[in-house]
Design a protein around this motif. Structure first.
Motif, mmCIF file in Angstrom:
data_model
loop_
_atom_site.group_PDB
_atom_site.id
_atom_site.type_symbol
_atom_site.label_atom_id
_atom_site.label_comp_id
_atom_site.label_asym_id
_atom_site.label_seq_id
_atom_site.Cartn_x
_atom_site.Cartn_y
_atom_site.Cartn_z
ATOM 1 N N ASN A 1 -7.913 -13.223 -47.990
ATOM 2 C CA ASN A 1 -6.502 -12.858 -48.120
ATOM 3 C C ASN A 1 -5.819 -13.595 -49.260
ATOM 4 O OD1 ASN A 1 -5.251 -10.980 -45.854
ATOM 5 N ND2 ASN A 1 -6.962 -12.083 -44.952
ATOM 6 N N ASP A 2 -6.154 -14.861 -49.460
ATOM 7 C CA ASP A 2 -5.604 -15.596 -50.597
ATOM 8 C C ASP A 2 -6.034 -14.960 -51.913
ATOM 9 O OD1 ASP A 2 -4.358 -17.356 -48.927
ATOM 10 O OD2 ASP A 2 -5.464 -19.129 -49.578
ATOM 11 N N MET A 3 -7.305 -14.568 -51.990
ATOM 12 C CA MET A 3 -7.818 -13.948 -53.206
ATOM 13 C C MET A 3 -7.102 -12.639 -53.498
ATOM 14 S SD MET A 3 -11.679 -12.495 -53.962
ATOM 15 C CE MET A 3 -11.442 -11.041 -52.921
ATOM 16 N N ILE B 1 -12.607 -16.955 -39.392
ATOM 17 C CA ILE B 1 -11.178 -17.068 -39.723
ATOM 18 C C ILE B 1 -11.010 -17.717 -41.087
ATOM 19 C CG2 ILE B 1 -8.986 -18.102 -39.044
ATOM 20 C CD1 ILE B 1 -9.941 -15.753 -37.314
ATOM 21 N N LYS B 2 -11.825 -18.695 -41.391
ATOM 22 C CA LYS B 2 -11.756 -19.368 -42.685
ATOM 23 C C LYS B 2 -12.056 -18.387 -43.815
ATOM 24 C CE LYS B 2 -13.285 -23.731 -44.745
ATOM 25 N NZ LYS B 2 -14.043 -24.975 -44.488
ATOM 26 N N ALA B 3 -13.087 -17.569 -43.653
ATOM 27 C CA ALA B 3 -13.420 -16.559 -44.664
ATOM 28 C C ALA B 3 -12.311 -15.514 -44.780
ATOM 29 C CB ALA B 3 -14.748 -15.896 -44.318
ATOM 30 N N PHE B 4 -11.757 -15.098 -43.662
ATOM 31 C CA PHE B 4 -10.648 -14.145 -43.629
ATOM 32 C C PHE B 4 -9.465 -14.667 -44.445
ATOM 33 C CE2 PHE B 4 -6.615 -13.120 -41.473
ATOM 34 C CZ PHE B 4 -6.604 -11.730 -41.522
ATOM 35 N N ASN C 1 -17.492 -6.725 -43.200
ATOM 36 C CA ASN C 1 -16.888 -6.118 -44.388
ATOM 37 C C ASN C 1 -15.415 -6.498 -44.417
ATOM 38 O OD1 ASN C 1 -18.679 -2.915 -44.305
ATOM 39 N ND2 ASN C 1 -19.289 -4.875 -45.161
ATOM 40 N N MET C 2 -14.944 -6.938 -45.573
ATOM 41 C CA MET C 2 -13.521 -7.187 -45.801
ATOM 42 C C MET C 2 -13.172 -6.518 -47.120
ATOM 43 S SD MET C 2 -12.966 -11.171 -44.605
ATOM 44 C CE MET C 2 -14.086 -11.898 -45.823
ATOM 45 N N VAL C 3 -12.350 -5.476 -47.073
ATOM 46 C CA VAL C 3 -12.103 -4.693 -48.278
ATOM 47 C C VAL C 3 -10.619 -4.374 -48.443
ATOM 48 C CG1 VAL C 3 -14.377 -3.602 -48.000
ATOM 49 C CG2 VAL C 3 -12.336 -2.380 -47.290
#
Length: 309
Positions: free
Chosen positions: A143-145, A136-139, A103-105
């Motif tokens: 963060n860019d988004m 790390i790539k998805a992270f 999960n990244m929220v």
């Protein structure tokens, strides 16, 4: 000044929907002029917009010299780190595999200081399903988004939930990527980072810190806070602003994650891919310029084993 060439990304960079008028500080006009003048002499850098200059100035608290160094580091690092910043396709199977176990929220409410809060956690605790490079790539894509969607904010607070992590997860980490990630966060990422919190810390936390601290500046170490249960976050932010899984009122982590995942896979899909066009051309770097701002690639090998006392 550099004109934007026809090969520039079609999507608006760095803010997909443009920088809100409320975020544009007219007092930065002279500073932006100085940066434009400097940028015109940096023939190796990609074309930049006024919104880029607003972003980097804001993150550097309006220091022109620090902004120059951050812009240089940001674009040079992204150009050289093709493993992290190329083929930024959220539908790539390796990225999808990580999105399926994490999960990244971003929370819906801000802290009383106006800071945005981001939470990261694994949802499938099988360490064999964790591959460090795609994670790390998805992270970094997430963060860019978030940065693009938010505009300029007073700051960010980051929470990592380590509940049920094992030494098997730690053994999946590679030292070169840790070093690169820590360099990027501290020297390149154009945000005002205000706090990093690790909740549900694990018995081997000393091993984790042993891995991280050699690559952390004193400023980063000072903003790092290690917690047991989530309740110990209360001195730093209102607990009610957290998701339901943490005793708050911000909805569920699953709902928040699904919303952001959809954004990543649809709304920002082309934006992320087209960002890859904004890279350094080393053949055009001025010959009288100082050496590159970093040497990130001095560590070989992987962190494959822990010596347990």
């Amino acid at each position: 000044m550099k004109d934007i060439p026809e090969t520039a990304p079609k999507c608006r960079q760095p803010f997909k929907n443009g920088l809100p008028e409320s975020d544009i500080d007219s007092g930065r006009a002279e500073l932006i002029y100085q940066l434009k003048t400097w940028h015109s002499s940096q023939t190796h850098l990609p074309p930049l917009t006024d919104e880029h200059f607003h972003l980097f100035l804001h993150s550097c608290y309006d220091s022109v010299e620090k902004t120059k160094k951050t812009i240089e580091a940001y674009f040079t690092f992204r150009t050289e780190s093709k493993d992290l910043f190329s083929n930024r396709d959220s539908l790539n199977p390796e990225i999808q595999d990580f999105l399926n176990i994490s999960n990244m929220v971003q929370l819906t409410r801000n802290t009383p200081e106006g800071y945005k809060v981001l939470i990261y956690r694994l949802t499938d605790m099988d360490p064999l399903k964790l591959f460090f490079l795609p994670s790390i790539k998805a992270f970094l894509m997430f963060n860019d988004m978030v940065l693009s969607d938010n505009g300029l904010k007073p700051g960010y607070v980051v929470i990592f939930d380590m509940k049920d992590h094992t030494l098997g997860h730690l053994a999946r980490i590679t030292l070169p990527l840790i070093r690169k990630l820590m360099y990027y966060i501290q020297e390149c990422h154009p945000v005002r980072l205000k706090g990093v919190h690790i909740i549900n810390s694990v018995p081997f936390m000393d091993k984790v810190l042993m891995l991280l601290k050699p690559f952390m500046k004193s400023e980063m170490i000072k903003m790092l806070h290690i917690h047991g249960p989530v309740e110990s976050l209360e001195p730093f932010l209102p607990l009610e602003m957290l998701p339901e899984e943490y005793g708050g009122k911000a909805g569920s982590m699953i709902q928040l994650n699904d919303k952001h995942r959809k954004q990543l896979e649809t709304d920002f899909s082309s934006w992320l891919k087209e960002e890859e066009q904004l890279r350094v051309d080393e053949s055009r770097r001025p010959t009288d310029q100082a050496p590159k701002p970093h040497d990130m690639f001095g560590i070989d090998g992987s962190f494959r084993r822990l010596d347990i006392d």
